[in-house]
Design a protein around this motif. Structure first.
Motif, PDB file in Angstrom:
ATOM      1  N   LEU A 151       0.821  -1.202   0.000  1.00  0.00           N
ATOM      2  CA  LEU A 151       0.000   0.000   0.000  1.00  0.00           C
ATOM      3  C   LEU A 151       0.858   1.256   0.000  1.00  0.00           C
ATOM      4  N   LYS A 152       0.423   2.223  -0.761  1.00  0.00           N
ATOM      5  CA  LYS A 152       1.048   3.544  -0.744  1.00  0.00           C
ATOM      6  C   LYS A 152      -0.024   4.553  -0.351  1.00  0.00           C
ATOM      7  N   GLU A 153       0.377   5.515   0.442  1.00  0.00           N
ATOM      8  CA  GLU A 153      -0.583   6.479   0.965  1.00  0.00           C
ATOM      9  C   GLU A 153      -1.294   7.200  -0.180  1.00  0.00           C
ATOM     10  N   GLY A 154      -2.621   7.227  -0.076  1.00  0.00           N
ATOM     11  CA  GLY A 154      -3.418   7.945  -1.052  1.00  0.00           C
ATOM     12  C   GLY A 154      -3.703   7.175  -2.330  1.00  0.00           C
ATOM     13  N   ARG A 155      -3.254   5.899  -2.407  1.00  0.00           N
ATOM     14  CA  ARG A 155      -3.477   5.113  -3.618  1.00  0.00           C
ATOM     15  C   ARG A 155      -4.028   3.745  -3.265  1.00  0.00           C
ATOM     16  N   ALA A 156      -4.998   3.282  -4.043  1.00  0.00           N
ATOM     17  CA  ALA A 156      -5.530   1.938  -3.859  1.00  0.00           C
ATOM     18  C   ALA A 156      -4.467   0.926  -4.260  1.00  0.00           C
ATOM     19  N   VAL A 157      -4.524  -0.251  -3.652  1.00  0.00           N
ATOM     20  CA  VAL A 157      -3.507  -1.267  -3.921  1.00  0.00           C
ATOM     21  C   VAL A 157      -3.536  -1.668  -5.394  1.00  0.00           C
ATOM     22  N   GLU A 158      -4.729  -1.635  -6.036  1.00  0.00           N
ATOM     23  CA  GLU A 158      -4.815  -1.955  -7.466  1.00  0.00           C
ATOM     24  C   GLU A 158      -4.059  -0.933  -8.311  1.00  0.00           C
ATOM     25  N   GLU A 159      -4.090   0.313  -7.904  1.00  0.00           N
ATOM     26  CA  GLU A 159      -3.372   1.359  -8.633  1.00  0.00           C
ATOM     27  C   GLU A 159      -1.861   1.163  -8.518  1.00  0.00           C
ATOM     28  N   VAL A 160      -1.410   0.772  -7.331  1.00  0.00           N
ATOM     29  CA  VAL A 160       0.023   0.506  -7.138  1.00  0.00           C
ATOM     30  C   VAL A 160       0.450  -0.669  -8.018  1.00  0.00           C
ATOM     31  N   ALA A 161      -0.371  -1.724  -8.033  1.00  0.00           N
ATOM     32  CA  ALA A 161      -0.055  -2.907  -8.850  1.00  0.00           C
ATOM     33  C   ALA A 161      -0.025  -2.549 -10.330  1.00  0.00           C
ATOM     34  N   GLN A 162      -0.942  -1.689 -10.762  1.00  0.00           N
ATOM     35  CA  GLN A 162      -0.930  -1.255 -12.156  1.00  0.00           C
ATOM     36  C   GLN A 162       0.360  -0.496 -12.469  1.00  0.00           C
ATOM     37  N   GLY A 163       0.850   0.257 -11.483  1.00  0.00           N
ATOM     38  CA  GLY A 163       2.137   0.925 -11.652  1.00  0.00           C
ATOM     39  C   GLY A 163       3.266  -0.064 -11.836  1.00  0.00           C
ATOM     40  N   TYR A 164       3.220  -1.178 -11.091  1.00  0.00           N
ATOM     41  CA  TYR A 164       4.221  -2.224 -11.263  1.00  0.00           C
ATOM     42  C   TYR A 164       4.196  -2.753 -12.705  1.00  0.00           C
ATOM     43  N   LEU A 165       2.985  -3.022 -13.203  1.00  0.00           N
ATOM     44  CA  LEU A 165       2.846  -3.533 -14.566  1.00  0.00           C
ATOM     45  C   LEU A 165       3.381  -2.539 -15.589  1.00  0.00           C
ATOM     46  N   ASN A 166       3.032  -1.288 -15.387  1.00  0.00           N
ATOM     47  CA  ASN A 166       3.497  -0.256 -16.313  1.00  0.00           C
ATOM     48  C   ASN A 166       5.023  -0.209 -16.364  1.00  0.00           C
ATOM     49  N   GLU A 167       5.651  -0.419 -15.196  1.00  0.00           N
ATOM     50  CA  GLU A 167       7.111  -0.370 -15.172  1.00  0.00           C
ATOM     51  C   GLU A 167       7.720  -1.551 -15.914  1.00  0.00           C
ATOM     52  N   SER A 170      -4.064   2.073 -21.642  1.00  0.00           N
ATOM     53  CA  SER A 170      -3.402   1.140 -20.732  1.00  0.00           C
ATOM     54  C   SER A 170      -3.371  -0.256 -21.354  1.00  0.00           C
ATOM     55  N   VAL A 171      -2.385  -1.046 -20.945  1.00  0.00           N
ATOM     56  CA  VAL A 171      -2.215  -2.389 -21.514  1.00  0.00           C
ATOM     57  C   VAL A 171      -3.218  -3.340 -20.875  1.00  0.00           C
ATOM     58  N   LYS A 172      -3.942  -4.076 -21.702  1.00  0.00           N
ATOM     59  CA  LYS A 172      -4.930  -5.047 -21.221  1.00  0.00           C
ATOM     60  C   LYS A 172      -4.362  -6.465 -21.197  1.00  0.00           C
ATOM     61  N   ILE A 173      -3.674  -6.824 -22.264  1.00  0.00           N
ATOM     62  CA  ILE A 173      -3.105  -8.169 -22.390  1.00  0.00           C
ATOM     63  C   ILE A 173      -1.679  -8.032 -22.907  1.00  0.00           C
ATOM     64  N   SER A 174      -0.784  -8.828 -22.344  1.00  0.00           N
ATOM     65  CA  SER A 174       0.598  -8.802 -22.805  1.00  0.00           C
ATOM     66  C   SER A 174       1.149 -10.218 -22.818  1.00  0.00           C
ATOM     67  N   CYS A 175       2.360 -10.354 -23.318  1.00  0.00           N
ATOM     68  CA  CYS A 175       3.030 -11.657 -23.277  1.00  0.00           C
ATOM     69  C   CYS A 175       4.505 -11.416 -22.981  1.00  0.00           C
ATOM     70  N   ILE A 176       5.192 -12.492 -22.653  1.00  0.00           N
ATOM     71  CA  ILE A 176       6.607 -12.403 -22.314  1.00  0.00           C
ATOM     72  C   ILE A 176       7.403 -13.165 -23.367  1.00  0.00           C
ATOM     73  N   HIS A 177       8.522 -12.586 -23.782  1.00  0.00           N
ATOM     74  CA  HIS A 177       9.363 -13.250 -24.777  1.00  0.00           C
ATOM     75  C   HIS A 177       9.845 -14.589 -24.227  1.00  0.00           C
ATOM     76  N   ASP A 178       9.915 -15.582 -25.120  1.00  0.00           N
ATOM     77  CA  ASP A 178      10.268 -16.937 -24.689  1.00  0.00           C
ATOM     78  C   ASP A 178      11.587 -16.993 -23.935  1.00  0.00           C
ATOM     79  N   PHE A 179      12.575 -16.199 -24.357  1.00  0.00           N
ATOM     80  CA  PHE A 179      13.881 -16.297 -23.714  1.00  0.00           C
ATOM     81  C   PHE A 179      13.904 -15.589 -22.363  1.00  0.00           C
ATOM     82  N   TYR A 180      13.138 -14.523 -22.205  1.00  0.00           N
ATOM     83  CA  TYR A 180      12.982 -13.962 -20.868  1.00  0.00           C
ATOM     84  C   TYR A 180      12.234 -14.960 -19.981  1.00  0.00           C
ATOM     85  N   ARG A 181      11.285 -15.655 -20.570  1.00  0.00           N
ATOM     86  CA  ARG A 181      10.563 -16.684 -19.800  1.00  0.00           C
ATOM     87  C   ARG A 181      11.517 -17.794 -19.360  1.00  0.00           C
TER      88      ARG A 181
END
Length: 962
Positions: A472-488, A505-516
């Protein structure tokens, strides 16, 4: 990851000591002692986490710390679980007596386990002090970095082990042009941009994931003859993760002065950074220069560099390469610069490069074609991966097909035994090691998902939150913080966006096979996620998270459930595997996340009710028809996903779930077109207003005579709500309820067929409303919609408005998406000149009287997709459509032949010129239970759906399918 594990358990220890958990004196003292020792280790762990891959002994020490942290976490969880069970089951004196005895026993047990942990930590601490001395890391106690939800902070990086990366970057600079594939067009574009046009200082940021060839591309631009002739002075400066600004400036000075055959200033060795910057700036003044800053890792690095650049109209240029979009944006924004996102190679380019490396430019032998194509798919257009794999393949005998097959099926196992793949792995690993400690578990969590899986961000965010990864961050919902993580993660090019929401905003994404592959390897090493991809797998000693891909053997399940905190299943249909999963749940009392999406379950598994710790439960797309009343036992549950099930009523017991934040209970009616009752929700539950923590509530049915609306008015934390089966008599109260929901971002309303949705009573709409879905007849257009400055998407269905709705929507500054289904009974729609400046998606469906659509000059300049269906009286494509330079897709569904024929080049259509420049133009017909899709030339493109009941629910979803 060890830093995260320690920080996570420190939070738990702090909570245990701070909350009303009664601990006997000795236990409390031991817990405090362990907490203090862990705090002393955290500062050192920031360095050690990143350096462990290059130091085997350090890796052992980090593993010991991580294991201790996990054990402490398990002890705390088990202790809290025992407290939960001893608090219930009896009453009166007997209950108090049993509780006291059991509680004392629990304290003795936890004291004994903590003392054992302390003894081990004493030995670990000796290693800590030895490594702290060798790394010269100060002991900073509990001075932990703050949690963040995005931004430019970088963490976890280390200067150790960086030489290999530098060596490989040097290799990229030495490549001959003939060795490169797919570089011609990008090089031409960049050269043209930097040598032509305005004389102002240009800043170009080339951005993309590691291994895409950013350095290679820019070096070829830098060495181009036209570029060399254009600029008076030039320098190539490698920045990288760990750089010293003074050394970087000295390198720049050396290059610039040497190029002009001038001696460097004598006092340069003693200059501070300000004098060095002044020296560079003075040298560049009144000159046309080209500077390349290669491999910039954060905004702060750019801030340290940019002040040496004279902003004069000399035609100078600066090129920056980076993995991070926020760095690219920061570099370009001040100078109105140019961001060049480097894309993966095409299939054709990838094949050429693979043959060039694996077969020395010769053709691939036919008997190896299928294997090479399979290997190439794993590379995902990443030049670094293709070159590395191609180098390995070049050592294989073409006649020994078994060796080629082994490599195809075991690429991940080759990482540790092959120099070329190890080098590639180290380069890609830099991005992972650079992650802040709070993002590492979030990224490693993606190893749960199968290869090429489309990752839905809403689901991922909920799982992270349930796991406790998001703070949790002050003044922000936990979902907003998590969305910030995704954005990063997206910003760092570690996640590739596949589909975006209308707000960008991004709805669906994937990860490159080699990063996976990298995070799979990390997960195996650290027992973070265990994946069952085949039978007879070798299980690790400790399983904390289990991802079931296809099969799970009965014989193994009982041993591994005790420490399990999440279980996810993918593509599971085998009855034996389902039975094994349910058996595993019996011993998984610590489980926080349970995702059984798509399992063919007909009944709610009763064993789930014993999972006291459960925060996240998904039964999405199962066949479950009802929830048991004892669902109240899951008192920590925060997310309940019943989307796509057959549940239409909820038990009263669900009202006991006071932590519930998201309640999704609905399923769509399938068919070629959306029917009026296209979605079935759940019947209104008296008392729903008790769930004060709810953020999402979909879809709830308004029952006659219920006090549903009064109760919804008390749910002031709601951000999304969808209500169906409303009646006209409900509308006045409904409007007052909506006014009370000030945090609402998404609102869906539908009246029963035949009634009127009267929203004229609403005077002040929720100010942050972004998505609005209105179903049912509207007596008049709701004028308050004109005040919704944040509105991004609006759907009008069966509204039958007589006034042109566009006149009320045209000035909304952020409107991106409009859908009209039987929403308007007029004959003309007009997009006025200069209006709808953000509109990208437009769908017109069954506007029965519509004859013409007019798009005036400078209207809808960003429109990308237009779908027209069942508008049988429409006389032609929209007037002015030929001016829409951004339009990429034009689709027609079940439109009359006399409408389509004038657009066909084969039939000499006199209106073909209007759509000739649109990349994709299709017309489709629902015939014999499937969609037949035709391009404009009239040939059958393909059959998209093979049976009746194609899952098309909205116009937008039709576009997705097609």
């Amino acid at each position: 990851m060890a830093e995260y594990a320690v920080t996570f358990v420190l939070d738990k220890l702090t909570t245990l000591l701070a909350e009303n958990v009664i601990l006997i004196k000795d236990v409390k003292k031991e817990v405090e002692s362990v907490r203090d020792e862990l705090e002393r280790m955290t500062a050192f762990l920031r360095v050690a986490d990143a350096a462990e891959d290059s130091d085997p002994e350090l890796k052992v020490w980090v593993k010991q710390v991580r294991d201790v942290a996990y054990e402490i976490e398990d002890i705390i969880d088990e202790f809290m679980l025992h407290l939960h069970y001893t608090n219930g089951g009896c009453s009166g004196f007997l209950r108090k007596l049993i509780f006291s005895v059991r509680n004392l026993k629990n304290h003795w047990e936890i004291a004994s386990e903590i003392r054992s942990i302390k003894s081990r930590m004493t030995d670990i601490a000796l290693g800590h002090r030895r490594y702290q001395y060798s790394f010269n890391v100060p002991n900073q106690g509990s001075d932990l970095p703050s949690h963040g939800g995005g931004g430019s902070s970088r963490g976890g990086s280390s200067s150790r082990g960086g030489s290999n990366h530098s060596d490989r970057r040097g290799d990229a600079l030495l490549l001959e042009e003939g060795e490169l594939v797919g570089i011609e067009n990008p090089k031409k574009q960049l050269v043209t941009y930097i040598v032509e046009g305005e004389l102002r200082l240009k800043v170009v940021a080339v951005v993309g994931m590691g291994g895409l060839g950013k350095t290679t591309l820019v070096k070829k631009v830098f060495d181009d003859d036209l570029v060399k002739k254009h600029f008076h002075n030039y320098a190539w400066i490698t920045v990288s993760q760990s750089f010293n600004v003074e050394e970087l400036l000295k390198d720049t000075i050396h290059q610039l002065f040497d190029q002009m055959k001038l001696p460097v200033p004598e006092a340069m060795s003693t200059m501070n950074s300000n004098r060095l910057k002044a020296t560079v700036k003075d040298f560049l003044r009144h000159k046309r220069y080209l500077l390349v800053f290669d491999d910039v890792w954060d905004i702060h690095s750019w801030e340290a560099i940019k002040h040496v650049l004279p902003k004069e109209d000399q035609g100078s240029c600066v090129i920056v390469t980076t993995r991070f979009m926020d760095v690219a944006s920061s570099c370009s924004v001040e100078n109105d610069g140019y961001i060049y996102p480097l894309n993966p190679l095409s299939e054709e380019e990838s094949w050429i490069l693979l043959c060039q490396k694996a077969f020395q430019g010769n053709l691939c032998p036919k008997h190896l074609t299928d294997i090479c194509e399979s290997i190439l798919r794993r590379c995902g257009g990443l030049p670094l991966a293709i070159v590395a794999i191609g180098g390995v393949l070049s050592t294989k005998k073409e006649s020994n097909i078994d060796d080629w097959k082994k490599l195809n099926y075991g690429i991940s196992s080759e990482f540790d035994g092959n120099n070329q793949l190890e080098c590639m792995s180290k380069i890609l690993l830099l991005s992972f090691n650079d992650l802040p400690y709070y993002l590492k578990p979030c990224y490693m969590y993606l190893s749960n998902y199968p290869e090429d899986h489309m990752i839905e961000h809403n689901t991922l965010v909920r799982q992270w939150i349930a796991e406790g990864f998001v703070k949790l961050k002050e003044g922000r919902a936990v979902e907003e913080v998590a969305q910030g993580y995704l954005n990063e993660l997206v910003n760092r090019s570690l996640l590739r966006p596949v589909k975006t929401n209308d707000d960008g905003s991004v709805k669906i994404s994937c990860i490159h096979d080699f990063y996976r592959e990298i995070i799979l390897s990390k997960s195996r090493d650290q027992n973070f996620v265990t994946t069952t991809t085949e039978r007879n797998m070798v299980w690790p000693k400790r399983v904390r998270r289990l991802s079931v891909h296809g099969a799970l053997e009965n014989s193994e399940v009982k041993r591994y459930g005790a420490r399990l905190c999440s279980l996810l299943s993918f593509s599971v249909s085998d009855p034996h595997t389902i039975s094994s999963i349910l058996k595993l749940l019996k011993s998984s009392k610590m489980l926080k996340v349970l995702d059984l999406t798509g399992l063919p379950l007909e009944k709610f598994p009763e064993i789930i009710l014993e999972l006291f710790n459960l925060r996240y439960l998904s039964l999405r797309n199962t066949w479950v028809k009802r929830l048991p009343g004892s669902i109240m036992k899951l008192e920590k549950l925060e997310m309940l996903d019943l989307k796509g099930t057959h549940i239409t009523e909820l038990p009263v017991g669900i009202l006991k779930l006071q932590h519930l934040r998201q309640l999704l209970v609905y399923h769509h009616v399938l068919g070629s077109y959306i029917p009026y009752d296209y979605v079935h929700g759940f019947k209104a539950l008296r008392g729903i207003g008790r769930l004060k923590s709810l953020h999402k509530l979909c879809f709830i049915e308004a029952s006659p005579g219920s006090n549903l609306l009064e109760e919804i008015a008390t749910l002031t934390e709601l951000k999304r709500i969808s209500i169906t089966k409303l009646r006209t008599v409900d509308c006045e109260l409904l409007c007052s309820v909506i006014e009370n929901l000030g945090k609402l971002c998404s609102l869906g309303l539908r009246v029963v067929e035949g009634d009127v949705l009267d929203l004229q009573y609403l005077t002040s709409a929720p100010p942050f409303l972004q998505r609005l879905y209105l179903g049912g007849r509207l007596a008049n257009f709701p004028h308050w919609i004109q005040s919704l400055r944040s509105l991004v998407k609006v759907y009008f269905r069966w509204s039958r408005l007589s006034d042109d709705p566009l006149q009320y929507l045209q000035d909304l500054p952020n409107l991106v998406h409009i859908e009209f289904l039987e929403a308007y009974v007029g004959q003309k729609l007009c997009f006025k000149a200069g209006k709808f400046q953000k509109l990208k998606l437009l769908g017109l469906d069954q506007l029965k009287a519509l004859r013409s659509v007019i798009i005036e000059e400078d209207a809808t300049p960003l429109l990308e997709k237009l779908v027209i269906q069942r508008c049988n009286l429409l006389e032609s494509v929209p007037v002015g459509i030929e001016r829409l330079s951004s339009l990429k897709v034009l689709e027609f569904f079940d439109m009359p032949d006399e409408f389509i024929s004038p657009l066909s080049p084969e039939k000499s259509g006199d209106e073909y010129w209007k759509v000739a420049n649109i990349p994709e133009v299709h017309h489709s017909y629902w015939r014999n239970g499937c969609w037949e899709v035709y391009p404009l030339d009239g040939t059958l493109a393909n059959e998209i759906f093979g049976n009746i009941g194609a899952p098309i629910v909205t116009t937008q979803e039709q576009r997705n399918w097609l």
